[in-house]
Design a protein around this motif. Structure first.
Motif, short mmCIF file in Angstrom:
data_model
loop_
_atom_site.label_atom_id
_atom_site.label_comp_id
_atom_site.label_asym_id
_atom_site.label_seq_id
_atom_site.Cartn_x
_atom_site.Cartn_y
_atom_site.Cartn_z
N SER A 1 6.57 -133.58 -19.40
CA SER A 1 7.86 -133.65 -18.70
C SER A 1 8.37 -132.27 -18.32
N VAL A 2 8.25 -131.29 -19.24
CA VAL A 2 8.75 -129.95 -18.89
C VAL A 2 7.81 -129.22 -17.94
N MET A 3 6.59 -129.75 -17.76
CA MET A 3 5.68 -129.19 -16.76
C MET A 3 6.00 -129.67 -15.35
N THR A 4 6.74 -130.77 -15.24
CA THR A 4 6.98 -131.39 -13.95
C THR A 4 7.54 -130.44 -12.88
N PRO A 5 8.53 -129.59 -13.19
CA PRO A 5 9.05 -128.69 -12.14
C PRO A 5 8.02 -127.71 -11.59
N PHE A 6 6.92 -127.53 -12.32
CA PHE A 6 5.89 -126.59 -11.89
C PHE A 6 4.73 -127.26 -11.16
N SER A 7 4.83 -128.58 -10.99
CA SER A 7 3.72 -129.29 -10.33
C SER A 7 4.17 -130.34 -9.33
N HIS A 8 5.36 -130.89 -9.49
CA HIS A 8 5.80 -131.95 -8.59
C HIS A 8 6.01 -131.37 -7.19
N PRO A 9 5.39 -131.96 -6.16
CA PRO A 9 5.45 -131.39 -4.81
C PRO A 9 6.87 -131.18 -4.29
N LEU A 10 7.78 -132.07 -4.60
CA LEU A 10 9.15 -131.94 -4.10
C LEU A 10 9.95 -130.93 -4.91
N LEU B 1 8.84 -128.30 -6.43
CA LEU B 1 8.37 -126.94 -6.16
C LEU B 1 9.17 -126.28 -5.04
N GLU B 2 9.72 -127.09 -4.15
CA GLU B 2 10.45 -126.56 -3.01
C GLU B 2 11.83 -126.03 -3.39
N GLU B 3 12.26 -126.32 -4.61
CA GLU B 3 13.63 -125.97 -5.02
C GLU B 3 13.75 -124.54 -5.54
N LYS B 4 12.63 -123.90 -5.87
CA LYS B 4 12.66 -122.54 -6.41
C LYS B 4 11.70 -121.64 -5.65
N THR B 5 11.96 -120.35 -5.71
CA THR B 5 11.02 -119.39 -5.13
C THR B 5 9.86 -119.18 -6.10
#
Length: 206
Positions: free
Chosen positions: A170-179, A181-185
């Motif tokens: 679950s905590v890996m999701t922001p580093f792999s989910h295609p959508l 990933l667009e939220e951070k540089t």
């Protein structure tokens, strides 16, 4: 007498596999240049010199072709993570590298293969089997490393392992989910992956 129409037997074995791979490669090339939405089955058929009906012998829909292409892209990430999981390193080092590699390879798909990234986004949003398989593969890789870390005495053993793996995935999701990933540089993601990995490893320690 009118000659009999010859019977065309369906492809079997290597020939069928080769033709299927040819279709997937044509789709991969088309999706890279034009995107999933702007590519039709007729476009792919024209590229490899067959009819659309022939394509449908191998794939029941355009989505099925998209899934195959998505599985190809996500499968390369899975293979890279499995390689890390098999290294002769501590479980903590491998888990750290899995976090970082997952983030960087997902970013590479986003920036270098943007139209393929868009297919991955469609797959994630619509729960395609390719996206579900990717998540299942990631869970399995995490579980392998956690289990080996426990056996080596690196990680605590009280928490049920599936619960631990679900939390890590679950905590890996922001580093792999295609959508997401667009939220951070990329710089923000690099900073966050280090912080979150450190937190995860501290929580796993005995």
């Amino acid at each position: 007498m009118k000659p009999e129409t010859p019977v065309v037997l369906p492809l079997r074995g290597p020939a069928m596999h080769e033709r299927r791979q040819q279709i997937i490669q044509a789709a991969l090339d088309h999706f890279r240049h034009y995107g999933y939405a702007k590519t039709s089955v007729a476009d792919l058929a024209k590229t490899i010199g067959v009819s659309s009906a022939y394509i449908y012998k191998f794939f029941e829909s355009k989505q099925a072709i998209g899934e195959a292409v998505c599985s190809h892209s996500l499968g390369q990430i899975d293979d890279a993570l499995r390689t890390i999981a098999r290294r002769e390193q501590s479980a903590a080092e491998r888990l750290r590298d899995i976090f970082t590699s997952l983030m960087r390879k997902s970013l590479a798909l986003f920036f270098e293969e943007r139209k393929l990234h868009d297919i991955a986004a469609v797959a994630a949003a619509n729960h395609w089997s390719s996206a579900n398989n990717h998540r299942a593969a990631l869970f399995g890789i995490i579980k392998q490393v956690i289990a080996e870390g426990r056996e080596a005495g690196e990680f605590e053993c009280q928490t049920p392992i599936d619960e631990v793996c679900m939390a890590i995935a679950s905590v890996m999701t922001p580093f792999s989910h295609p959508l997401m990933l667009e939220e951070k540089t990329p710089e923000q993601l690099e900073e966050r992956v280090v912080v979150i990995t450190n937190l995860v490893l501290r929580s796993l320690a005995r």
